[in-house]
Design a protein around this motif. Structure first.
Motif, PDB file in Angstrom:
ATOM      1  N   GLN A  97      26.954 -37.567  54.185  1.00  0.00           N
ATOM      2  CA  GLN A  97      26.293 -36.988  55.417  1.00  0.00           C
ATOM      3  C   GLN A  97      25.523 -37.700  55.541  1.00  0.00           C
ATOM      4  OE1 GLN A  97      26.356 -32.866  55.404  1.00  0.00           O
ATOM      5  NE2 GLN A  97      28.031 -32.825  53.922  1.00  0.00           N
ATOM      6  N   GLY A  98      24.913 -37.993  54.661  1.00  0.00           N
ATOM      7  CA  GLY A  98      23.805 -39.412  54.507  1.00  0.00           C
ATOM      8  C   GLY A  98      23.051 -38.934  54.676  1.00  0.00           C
ATOM      9  N   LEU A  99      22.661 -37.421  53.151  1.00  0.00           N
ATOM     10  CA  LEU A  99      21.340 -37.001  52.361  1.00  0.00           C
ATOM     11  C   LEU A  99      21.302 -37.043  50.557  1.00  0.00           C
ATOM     12  CD1 LEU A  99      22.497 -33.210  53.997  1.00  0.00           C
ATOM     13  CD2 LEU A  99      20.982 -35.092  54.536  1.00  0.00           C
ATOM     14  N   ARG A 100      20.525 -37.590  50.665  1.00  0.00           N
ATOM     15  CA  ARG A 100      20.367 -37.456  48.998  1.00  0.00           C
ATOM     16  C   ARG A 100      19.692 -36.055  48.477  1.00  0.00           C
ATOM     17  NH1 ARG A 100      19.271 -43.313  47.899  1.00  0.00           N
ATOM     18  NH2 ARG A 100      21.854 -42.697  47.784  1.00  0.00           N
ATOM     19  N   LEU A 101      20.672 -35.592  47.415  1.00  0.00           N
ATOM     20  CA  LEU A 101      20.521 -34.436  47.060  1.00  0.00           C
ATOM     21  C   LEU A 101      20.445 -34.874  45.655  1.00  0.00           C
ATOM     22  CD1 LEU A 101      19.994 -31.036  47.376  1.00  0.00           C
ATOM     23  CD2 LEU A 101      22.164 -30.928  46.555  1.00  0.00           C
ATOM     24  N   THR A 102      19.006 -35.048  44.469  1.00  0.00           N
ATOM     25  CA  THR A 102      19.215 -35.039  43.033  1.00  0.00           C
ATOM     26  C   THR A 102      18.690 -34.570  42.226  1.00  0.00           C
ATOM     27  OG1 THR A 102      16.670 -36.981  43.484  1.00  0.00           O
ATOM     28  CG2 THR A 102      18.498 -38.276  44.233  1.00  0.00           C
ATOM     29  N   SER A 103      18.227 -34.738  41.094  1.00  0.00           N
ATOM     30  CA  SER A 103      17.793 -33.775  39.935  1.00  0.00           C
ATOM     31  C   SER A 103      16.574 -33.660  40.115  1.00  0.00           C
ATOM     32  CB  SER A 103      18.524 -34.179  38.755  1.00  0.00           C
ATOM     33  OG  SER A 103      18.357 -35.619  38.855  1.00  0.00           O
ATOM     34  N   ARG A 104      15.659 -33.464  39.978  1.00  0.00           N
ATOM     35  CA  ARG A 104      13.952 -33.893  40.420  1.00  0.00           C
ATOM     36  C   ARG A 104      13.187 -34.730  38.716  1.00  0.00           C
ATOM     37  NH1 ARG A 104      14.746 -27.928  40.798  1.00  0.00           N
ATOM     38  NH2 ARG A 104      13.939 -27.108  38.604  1.00  0.00           N
ATOM     39  N   THR A 105      13.616 -34.003  37.931  1.00  0.00           N
ATOM     40  CA  THR A 105      13.798 -35.372  36.628  1.00  0.00           C
ATOM     41  C   THR A 105      14.594 -36.651  36.385  1.00  0.00           C
ATOM     42  OG1 THR A 105      14.985 -34.464  35.523  1.00  0.00           O
ATOM     43  CG2 THR A 105      12.857 -33.300  35.353  1.00  0.00           C
ATOM     44  N   TYR A 106      13.959 -37.346  36.190  1.00  0.00           N
ATOM     45  CA  TYR A 106      14.696 -39.409  35.656  1.00  0.00           C
ATOM     46  C   TYR A 106      14.469 -39.251  34.175  1.00  0.00           C
ATOM     47  CZ  TYR A 106      10.037 -40.399  36.972  1.00  0.00           C
ATOM     48  OH  TYR A 106       8.358 -40.653  36.417  1.00  0.00           O
ATOM     49  N   GLN A 107      15.417 -40.050  34.397  1.00  0.00           N
ATOM     50  CA  GLN A 107      14.775 -40.933  32.449  1.00  0.00           C
ATOM     51  C   GLN A 107      14.907 -42.109  33.068  1.00  0.00           C
ATOM     52  OE1 GLN A 107      15.645 -40.252  29.613  1.00  0.00           O
ATOM     53  NE2 GLN A 107      15.871 -37.294  30.757  1.00  0.00           N
ATOM     54  N   SER A 108      13.376 -42.756  32.793  1.00  0.00           N
ATOM     55  CA  SER A 108      12.971 -44.024  33.020  1.00  0.00           C
ATOM     56  C   SER A 108      13.179 -44.720  31.596  1.00  0.00           C
ATOM     57  CB  SER A 108      11.920 -44.125  33.891  1.00  0.00           C
ATOM     58  OG  SER A 108      11.240 -43.434  32.410  1.00  0.00           O
ATOM     59  N   TYR A 109      13.017 -46.525  31.487  1.00  0.00           N
ATOM     60  CA  TYR A 109      13.360 -46.804  30.876  1.00  0.00           C
ATOM     61  C   TYR A 109      12.035 -48.211  30.310  1.00  0.00           C
ATOM     62  CZ  TYR A 109      14.560 -48.751  25.213  1.00  0.00           C
ATOM     63  OH  TYR A 109      14.515 -49.711  24.465  1.00  0.00           O
ATOM     64  N   LEU A 110      11.623 -49.181  29.386  1.00  0.00           N
ATOM     65  CA  LEU A 110      10.422 -50.167  30.148  1.00  0.00           C
ATOM     66  C   LEU A 110      11.259 -50.876  28.775  1.00  0.00           C
ATOM     67  CD1 LEU A 110       8.356 -51.624  30.893  1.00  0.00           C
ATOM     68  CD2 LEU A 110       6.793 -50.830  29.718  1.00  0.00           C
ATOM     69  N   GLY A 111      11.939 -52.246  29.018  1.00  0.00           N
ATOM     70  CA  GLY A 111      12.720 -53.292  28.125  1.00  0.00           C
ATOM     71  C   GLY A 111      11.892 -54.891  28.364  1.00  0.00           C
TER      72      GLY A 111
END
Length: 158
Positions: A97-111
């Motif tokens: 439907q063109g909507l983005r429903l996401t988790s509020r938090t995220y995981q990130s990584y720096l390499g």
């Protein structure tokens, strides 16, 4: 060998694509830019308990939304390729439907890689993506379900 199925989505901001990566018998839906999708097409995600992780995401009807960046940092003595990746969960049922429903938090990584080539940038980006995805956890699934409930409550009130 991985089986890859491409599907087009309604363009959202940055021309995103959905790719399903199959590892053994579990399909994982990933949304990312073309560079990340190409990396994952050439080298599958690989981390501890991948199959169980994949089954849990499928049961939750969730996709992984990945963003990544790379740069080459120069200093007097060294040059390195630096990559960051962010992974958050997305609800499949509203994407069409063109909507983005996401988790509020995220995981990130720096390499990083101790080289300044395109290949080392790609290696660093793959490493960052793999590690960010492997850190997705139950809290993020719970948040995604909370977002779903909030959306349903909002729609029901209309």
């Amino acid at each position: 060998m991985n089986k890859i199925i491409c599907a087009s989505l309604i363009p959202i901001l940055f021309s995103m694509s959905a790719v399903v990566f199959a590892k053994d018998k579990c399909d994982l839906n990933i949304q990312a830019d073309q560079r990340i999708l190409k990396l994952l097409n050439n080298k599958e995600l690989s981390f501890y308990d991948y199959d169980n992780f994949c089954r849990e995401l499928r049961a939750a009807n969730a996709s992984i939304y990945i963003e990544g960046e790379t740069t080459i940092a120069y200093s007097q003595d060294t040059a390195i390729a630096i990559a960051t990746a962010t992974a958050r969960l997305s609800a499949n049922e509203v994407e069409d439907q063109g909507l983005r429903l996401t988790s509020r938090t995220y995981q990130s990584y720096l390499g990083y890689k101790l080289a300044r080539t395109s290949a080392s940038e790609d290696e660093a980006l793959y490493f960052a993506v793999n590690n960010a995805v492997s850190r997705i956890n139950q809290t993020m699934l719970d948040e995604l379900n909370e977002q779903r409930k909030s959306l349903k409550t909002y729609v029901d009130k209309k």
